[in-house]
Motif scaffolding. Structure first.
Motif, PDB file in Angstrom:
ATOM      1  N   GLY A   1       0.789  -1.221   0.000  1.00  0.00           N
ATOM      2  CA  GLY A   1       0.000   0.000   0.000  1.00  0.00           C
ATOM      3  C   GLY A   1       0.821   1.270   0.000  1.00  0.00           C
TER       4      GLY A   1
ATOM      5  N   ARG B   1      -8.682   0.785  15.023  1.00  0.00           N
ATOM      6  CA  ARG B   1     -10.074   0.468  15.356  1.00  0.00           C
ATOM      7  C   ARG B   1     -10.306   0.386  16.858  1.00  0.00           C
ATOM      8  NH1 ARG B   1     -10.148  -5.332  12.291  1.00  0.00           N
ATOM      9  NH2 ARG B   1      -8.863  -6.565  13.729  1.00  0.00           N
TER      10      ARG B   1
ATOM     11  N   SER C   1      -3.869   4.329  10.184  1.00  0.00           N
ATOM     12  CA  SER C   1      -4.977   3.530  10.712  1.00  0.00           C
ATOM     13  C   SER C   1      -5.131   2.250   9.914  1.00  0.00           C
ATOM     14  CB  SER C   1      -6.281   4.333  10.650  1.00  0.00           C
ATOM     15  OG  SER C   1      -6.601   4.628   9.298  1.00  0.00           O
ATOM     16  N   ASP C   2      -6.013   1.389  10.393  1.00  0.00           N
ATOM     17  CA  ASP C   2      -6.376   0.187   9.650  1.00  0.00           C
ATOM     18  C   ASP C   2      -7.545   0.523   8.719  1.00  0.00           C
ATOM     19  OD1 ASP C   2      -9.076  -0.964  11.125  1.00  0.00           O
ATOM     20  OD2 ASP C   2      -7.770   0.193  12.455  1.00  0.00           O
ATOM     21  N   SER C   3      -8.043  -0.463   8.012  1.00  0.00           N
ATOM     22  CA  SER C   3      -9.066  -0.236   6.996  1.00  0.00           C
ATOM     23  C   SER C   3     -10.393   0.265   7.570  1.00  0.00           C
ATOM     24  CB  SER C   3      -9.323  -1.517   6.201  1.00  0.00           C
ATOM     25  OG  SER C   3      -9.761  -2.562   7.049  1.00  0.00           O
ATOM     26  N   SER C   4     -10.622   0.082   8.868  1.00  0.00           N
ATOM     27  CA  SER C   4     -11.883   0.529   9.458  1.00  0.00           C
ATOM     28  C   SER C   4     -12.022   2.048   9.478  1.00  0.00           C
ATOM     29  CB  SER C   4     -12.024  -0.017  10.888  1.00  0.00           C
ATOM     30  OG  SER C   4     -11.091   0.609  11.766  1.00  0.00           O
TER      31      SER C   4
ATOM     32  N   ARG D   1     -11.510   3.940   6.905  1.00  0.00           N
ATOM     33  CA  ARG D   1     -11.621   4.377   5.516  1.00  0.00           C
ATOM     34  C   ARG D   1     -12.520   5.604   5.369  1.00  0.00           C
ATOM     35  NH1 ARG D   1     -10.200   1.590   1.136  1.00  0.00           N
ATOM     36  NH2 ARG D   1     -10.010  -0.300   2.413  1.00  0.00           N
TER      37      ARG D   1
ATOM     38  N   ALA E   1     -10.665   8.814   5.856  1.00  0.00           N
ATOM     39  CA  ALA E   1      -9.479   9.063   5.045  1.00  0.00           C
ATOM     40  C   ALA E   1      -9.653  10.224   4.075  1.00  0.00           C
ATOM     41  CB  ALA E   1      -9.093   7.797   4.284  1.00  0.00           C
TER      42      ALA E   1
ATOM     43  N   TRP F   1      -3.232   9.036   3.776  1.00  0.00           N
ATOM     44  CA  TRP F   1      -3.711   7.943   4.615  1.00  0.00           C
ATOM     45  C   TRP F   1      -2.740   6.789   4.473  1.00  0.00           C
ATOM     46  CZ3 TRP F   1      -7.993   3.981   3.159  1.00  0.00           C
ATOM     47  CH2 TRP F   1      -8.197   3.120   4.224  1.00  0.00           C
TER      48      TRP F   1
ATOM     49  N   GLU G   1      -2.440   3.213   5.433  1.00  0.00           N
ATOM     50  CA  GLU G   1      -3.243   2.102   5.946  1.00  0.00           C
ATOM     51  C   GLU G   1      -2.340   0.983   6.440  1.00  0.00           C
ATOM     52  OE1 GLU G   1      -6.665  -1.103   4.514  1.00  0.00           O
ATOM     53  OE2 GLU G   1      -6.136   0.592   3.219  1.00  0.00           O
ATOM     54  N   CYS G   2      -2.636   0.501   7.622  1.00  0.00           N
ATOM     55  CA  CYS G   2      -1.797  -0.506   8.246  1.00  0.00           C
ATOM     56  C   CYS G   2      -2.672  -1.619   8.818  1.00  0.00           C
ATOM     57  CB  CYS G   2      -0.981   0.141   9.360  1.00  0.00           C
ATOM     58  SG  CYS G   2       0.244  -0.958  10.060  1.00  0.00           S
TER      59      CYS G   2
END
Length: 284
Positions: A115, A189, A213-216, A218, A221, A227, A229-230
Motif C-alpha cells: 500500500g 479500530r 490507521s487500519d481499513s476501518s 476508511r 481518510a 492515509w 493504511e496498516c
C-alpha cells in the motif's frame, strides 16, 4: 446514544449461573474459542464441546440468538471492530500456533508495504519534514504508537509534540495550528466516538492530517492529506501492531532522510545532551 448490545461473552457471564451443566460446558468451550466462533455451526460446536446439538441450540436461544448463523455473524462483527476474541491457554505457545502467528504477521507487513508503493510514504515524510510544527495524536490503543513515533521524529527535527498531555483536553493543543503545521493522527479500530469530530475540526482549520490507521478508518481518510493504511489482523485474541511499528520506523526514517545533514547534526546534539545529563546507560 443507543447503548451497544452486549457481546456473547457478556451474555454468557450474565447468565452462567442459571445455565445447566451441559449448557455451561458448551459455554465454556465458546468462551475459550471466541476467535473461531465465526466459522463454527451448531453441529460442530456440539461435537467439539461434547454436548448435544439441542443443548447448543438451547444455549443460543437463552443468550438471545435465533440460531448459529446469527451467532457467527455476531462474532464476525465483533472481530471487525477489533474486540478481543479467543481463549487464553497453553495452545497459544505451541509450534503450530506460533507458525500461524508468523504467517499472519508477514501477511500484514506485505499488505502494508504494497500500500506504500505509490509514493505516499515519501510524500508524507516530506510533509512532516517541512512543517512548522508536528503534533502527534493517538487515543486509546493508538497512544503507544503515537508516543513512539513522536520519540523517533524528535530525533530528526524540532517542534514535535504529543497531544493531548495525559489528563488534559485536546482543544488547547490544536487551537494554534494552521496550514503550515501537520497533525499525525493515529486511529486504529475501537477509536473513541469523537474521532470523526477531530478530523472535521482539523480539516475546517486547514491543518494537513496524516492518518495512520487500519481499513476501518476508511470513512475518515477523505479528510486526510495522506492515509497510511496498516493492517492489524491477528490469529490471536488481540490485534497486532507489529506492522504499525514497522510503519513508524519507515516514516521516521523517511523524515530523517529528507535532510540528512541537518538530521545528523540534530542527532549529534541530542547525543551530546544525553552525555551531559548522564541519561543513558553506557553499552559496556
Amino acid at each position: 446514544m443507543i447503548a451497544a448490545a452486549p457481546t456473547i461473552g457478556q451474555r454468557i457471564d450474565a447468565q452462567y449461573g442459571a445455565l445447566s451443566r451441559q449448557e455451561q460446558r458448551a459455554a465454556d468451550f465458546i468462551l475459550d474459542h471466541l476467535g473461531d466462533l465465526a466459522v463454527y455451526n451448531a453441529t460442530e460446536l456440539a461435537k467439539l464441546s461434547g454436548v448435544s446439538k439441542a443443548t447448543v441450540s438451547r444455549l443460543f436461544r437463552r443468550l438471545g440468538f435465533s440460531d448459529s448463523a446469527e451467532v457467527r455473524e455476531h462474532a464476525r462483527s465483533l472481530r471487525s471492530q477489533g474486540a478481543p476474541l479467543g481463549g487464553i491457554g497453553a495452545a497459544a505457545g505451541t509450534p503450530s500456533a506460533l507458525a500461524a502467528h508468523a504467517v499472519q504477521e508477514n501477511e500484514n507487513l506485505q499488505k502494508l508495504l504494497a500500500g506504500l508503493d505509490d509514493g505516499r510514504l515519501d510524500a508524507a515524510a516530506r510533509l512532516i519534514a517541512g512543517a512548522g510544527e508536528v503534533v502527534l495524536i493517538g487515543l486509546r490503543n493508538s497512544y503507544p504508537l503515537a508516543l513512539h513515533l513522536r520519540q523517533q521524529l524528535a530525533q530528526a527535527r524540532d517542534r514535535v509534540r504529543l497531544a493531548p498531555v495525559p489528563g488534559q483536553s485536546l482543544g488547547e493543543d490544536i487551537a494554534a495550528l494552521g496550514s503550515r503545521d501537520v497533525v499525525v493522527l493515529v486511529g486504529f479500530r475501537r477509536r473513541p466516538s469523537g474521532f470523526g469530530l477531530i478530523m472535521q475540526t482539523l480539516r475546517e482549520r486547514g491543518v494537513p492530517v496524516i492518518l495512520i490507521s487500519d481499513s476501518s478508518a476508511r470513512r475518515h481518510a477523505e479528510g486526510a492529506a495522506y492515509w497510511l493504511e496498516c493492517p492489524v489482523d491477528s490469529v490471536s485474541a488481540f490485534d497486532s501492531y507489529a506492522a504499525a511499528m514497522s510503519l513508524v520506523n519507515l516514516l521516521a526514517s523517511g523524515v530523517l532522510g529528507v535532510d540528512v545533514r541537518d538530521g545528523r547534526t540534530r542527532i549529534a546534539s541530542i547525543t551530546g545532551m544525553y552525555d551531559a545529563l548522564d541519561e543513558l546507560e553506557t553499552p559496556w
